[in-house]
Design an enzyme around this catalytic site. Structure first.
Site, PDB file in Angstrom:
ATOM      1  N   ASP A 350      41.987  36.615  34.754  1.00 39.70           N
ATOM      2  CA  ASP A 350      40.714  37.313  34.781  1.00 39.70           C
ATOM      3  C   ASP A 350      39.702  36.455  35.545  1.00 39.70           C
ATOM      4  O   ASP A 350      39.978  35.309  35.928  1.00 39.70           O
ATOM      5  CB  ASP A 350      40.251  37.620  33.343  1.00 39.70           C
ATOM      6  N   GLU A 546      31.269  44.657  29.193  1.00 40.87           N
ATOM      7  CA  GLU A 546      31.740  43.378  28.669  1.00 40.87           C
ATOM      8  C   GLU A 546      30.801  42.833  27.590  1.00 40.87           C
ATOM      9  O   GLU A 546      30.234  43.589  26.801  1.00 40.87           O
ATOM     10  CB  GLU A 546      31.942  42.400  29.837  1.00 40.87           C
TER      11      GLU A 546
HETATM   12  C1  GLC Z   1      36.097  41.194  34.453  1.00 35.07           C
HETATM   13  C2  GLC Z   1      36.909  41.878  33.388  1.00 35.07           C
HETATM   14  C3  GLC Z   1      38.219  42.441  33.879  1.00 35.07           C
HETATM   15  C4  GLC Z   1      38.096  42.887  35.320  1.00 35.07           C
HETATM   16  C5  GLC Z   1      37.800  41.676  36.181  1.00 35.07           C
HETATM   17  C6  GLC Z   1      37.588  42.044  37.655  1.00 35.07           C
HETATM   18  O1  GLC Z   1      35.549  39.997  33.960  1.00 35.07           O
HETATM   19  O2  GLC Z   1      37.177  41.111  32.205  1.00 35.07           O
HETATM   20  O3  GLC Z   1      38.535  43.537  33.015  1.00 35.07           O
HETATM   21  O4  GLC Z   1      39.307  43.491  35.742  1.00 35.07           O
HETATM   22  O5  GLC Z   1      36.666  40.948  35.726  1.00 35.07           O
HETATM   23  O6  GLC Z   1      36.425  42.814  37.794  1.00 35.07           O
END
Ligand code: GLC
Length: 676
Positions: A350, A546
């Site tokens: 992530d 988030e």
């Molecule tokens: C974010 C999220 C993840 C996402 C990634 C790219 O922090 O936790 O779900 O796919 O970054 O945007």
């Protein structure tokens, strides 16, 4: 606290021309003559004068008739350590847009668009041109390994203006319709790939156990079986084996592995209260609640990639106090996922997640690579530690033996396999044949069906619903006419925004088109309620994503939305304005229906519930507000069922089906039905 996402946007078309020109001038990663496959040259490339380069002599890995395993073995055997490590690095669009030659110079394996990271001109063509310009860079390298481009199309291609925006997953969970999830996955794949990206960081198969979590709406619900059933969306995204290379399919990602949905309140990372926190569980409880949806995603739907969670796991049987970050969890990533489940896809980190692993950057990189993560979302360069430092650090770790070459070869083999199976070596550029289907009426009809099926009728006294089309209707509430609110996060921007305008209809638009009586709209219910009119009050939450959606954080009074604009705190309670609107309308209208537009259950106090005739959980319906009117006015019957328990008070959180003292306002699975 996680830094705000750097959002950049390259200038207009001139910058894109610059991108294409730069690709012409890019010097390949090595001095050897670039080996190119037959590249399908689209109009864009021919306009830029990029001639299709003939292979100097065909190599086995360039032979599409060979089995993928043979092609991977041949290519891997030709790669230098620098080329292998470069494949394990993923940069962010805005960062490389300034200097796309970094893709070639570093031999990057992938680029992503983070939430809201869109070309300056947010159109399908500009997206495809951007992806193709970056692809040019990748193809100019010595071995011509094509680039993977990833994006979060988590409820349709929400970053793209004009895309069909579906209900977020919590609403899809309420439909209990896995086949519908598959259809939505297929449309999402078609609209995503037609605009360039071949990789979708979706679906979240998280199991949301504490509704105070800001990502509850990305979950299909609180029961792992529901998450497993709805993970059929993966089949729609990827198709069946061997369909990966089609222009209407993408690589899917099951995320966030694992236990992201039941971290302990108060253990959130930084300012967050829940998000990225610590999951305290026994191995058996963890297997049942967190791992089981991955078994389905892998065994039944052959998901091509998995993204670990920011969160940590602390085993109760080992004695709490030793949480291990999922991004460094070898027992689960390598042991359970790859070895026990036989997962042969790629594990993508992530966003800068490895920076949360204890230790120096060198220790973080080594720990995560050795735990089994294959590609690293290290979006930045320059002052912020990112993909250039990642490449240097991992190269040094291999050279000093901290990371075995066998682990590098395993990671790169997985990455190359995805690229071969996506057909990128034969067709590296965007196949635009479906570009005009983006946001088509046919796609929007499916979204409208999903909206209607996602509505959960929680109360319907006096048979208030369905309304008769002949009735006069009085519409109030802050969410009745806001497509930005009903779309929620991950729409145009990362956090979403109440002010966003996307093609589609608001709930008010839907009511106006369904009602033949007089429709009065008064957001704060200050306008008089006509005698005999039936009231509809649409209330709920503003968009968030988030940890910014966590309830109860130190930011209780301050919640920076886009560009730090203050937003009211998220509390799981209705705003005073919405409460007053409900009381006003319910006191004056013939009947009153309340629709809750939110990413999770909101608290409805008993004295307020008594005033309400009909109560509907509308979740985050997306662009097709007419789907709500379809069930309000009986074009379709209500069929939705709660995907999460609806608490009486926030003090009950976390509250889930199966709890011993289970006494919610509305139980998991509850939902009244009406006939059409
Ligand atoms: C974010 C999220 C993840 C996402 C990634 C790219 O922090 O936790 O779900 O796919 O970054 O945007």
């Amino acid at each position: 606290m996680r830094s705000h996402r750097q959002r950049g946007a390259i200038g207009g078309a001139s910058a894109l021309a610059g991108l294409l020109c730069a690709s012409l001038l890019a010097t390949p990663a090595s001095t050897a003559a670039p080996i190119q496959t037959n590249t399908a040259v689209t109009a864009t490339q021919s306009a830029a004068g990029v001639a299709a380069k003939r292979p100097s002599r065909p190599m086995p890995y360039q032979n599409p008739h060979l089995p993928t395993k043979k092609r991977v073995k041949d290519l891997l055997g030709r790669m230098t350590l620098a080329e292998k490590v470069g494949q394990m690095a993923q940069a962010e669009r805005a960062d490389v847009a300034g200097d796309p030659s970094q893709i070639a110079e570093l031999g990057l394996g992938s680029v992503l668009s983070g939430g809201g990271s869109t070309p300056a001109e947010n159109t399908p063509e500009a997206w495809a041109d951007t992806v193709d310009a970056f692809q040019e860079q990748a193809l100019s390298t010595r071995l011509g390994i094509p680039l993977l481009y990833g994006v979060d199309s988590v409820h349709g291609h929400g970053n793209l203006m004009g895309a069909t925006v579906f209900p977020h997953n919590i609403g899809l969970g309420a439909t209990r319709d896995p086949k519908l999830a598959e259809r939505i996955g297929h449309i999402t794949a078609e609209e995503t790939r037609a605009s360039g990206p071949q990789w979708n960081f979706s679906p979240c198969v998280c199991v949301a156990r504490d509704d105070r979590w800001g990502r509850t709406y990305e979950s299909f619900g609180e029961h792992p079986k529901l998450a497993a059933e709805m993970s059929r969306m993966i089949r729609g995204l990827q198709g069946h084996h061997g369909q990966f290379d089609r222009p209407d399919r993408v690589l899917a990602t099951a995320k966030h592995f694992a236990g992201d949905g039941f971290t302990v309140f108060g253990t959130g990372e930084g300012d967050y209260t829940v998000d990225q926190g610590i999951t305290q569980a026994s191995r058996s409880e963890f297997a049942e609640l967190a791992l089981s949806p991955y078994g389905s995603a892998i065994k039944k739907h052959d998901v091509g990639s998995v993204m670990p969670s920011f969160s940590s796991v602390d085993w109760t049987e080992d004695g709490l106090g030793n949480p291990v970050k999922m991004h460094a969890h070898e027992e689960l990533v390598t042991g359970w996922l790859k070895q026990k489940q036989g997962f042969d896809g790629l594990v993508i980190s992530d966003w800068r997640a490895i920076h949360q692993i204890p230790g120096t950057y060198a220790e973080q990189v080594a720990a995560s690579v050795n735990a089994g993560v294959d590609m690293f979302m290290e979006p930045f360069s320059g002052d912020t530690v990112g993909y250039p430092q990642f490449i240097e650090t991992l190269t040094a770790a291999v050279e000093d033996g901290t990371v075995p070459m066998a682990r590098i070869n395993d990671a790169v083999a997985r990455i190359l396999t995805a690229k071969f199976e996506l057909g990128l070596f034969e067709k590296p550029f965007t196949d635009r044949r479906n570009i005009d289907d983006i946001g088509s009426p046919a796609h929007r009809r499916v979204a409208r069906e999903a909206v209607a099926k996602s509505q959960v009728l929680l109360k319907n006294s006096r048979h208030t619903l369905p309304l008769s089309g002949r009735d006069d209707v009085y519409v109030a509430g802050s969410k009745a006419d806001s497509i930005g609110d009903q779309a929620g996060g991950w729409t145009i921007t990362w956090q979403g925004n109440s002010t966003h305008q996307i093609p589609g209809e608001t709930i008010l638009d839907g009511i106006k088109s369904a009602a033949r009586g007089e429709v009065t709209h008064s957001p704060d219910a200050s306008a008089p309620v006509p005698a005999g009119a039936h009231g509809v009050v649409v209330v709920g939450e503003h968009p968030y994503a988030e940890g910014f959606g966590d309830v109860g954080g130190p930011r209780w009074g301050y919640d920076p939305g886009e560009n730090g604009v203050l937003r009211p705190p998220l509390t799981m309670h209705l705003s005073d304005a919405d409460t007053e609107a409900i009381e006003t309308v319910c006191a004056a209208a013939a009947t009153c229906t309340v629709l809750v537009v939110s990413g999770r259950p909101l608290i409805i106090p008993p004295q307020l519930l008594r005033q309400i005739d009909a109560l509907v959980a509308s979740w985050l319906p997306g662009s097709e507000g007419k789907g709500v009117a379809d069930v309000l006015f009986g074009k379709r019957g209500f069929t939705g069922k709660l995907p999460v328990t609806w608490p009486r008070s926030i003090e009950q959180e976390p509250i889930n089906i199966g709890d011993s003292d289970y006494d919610p306002l509305f139980a998991y699975g509850y939902g009244l039905r009406t006939r059409r």
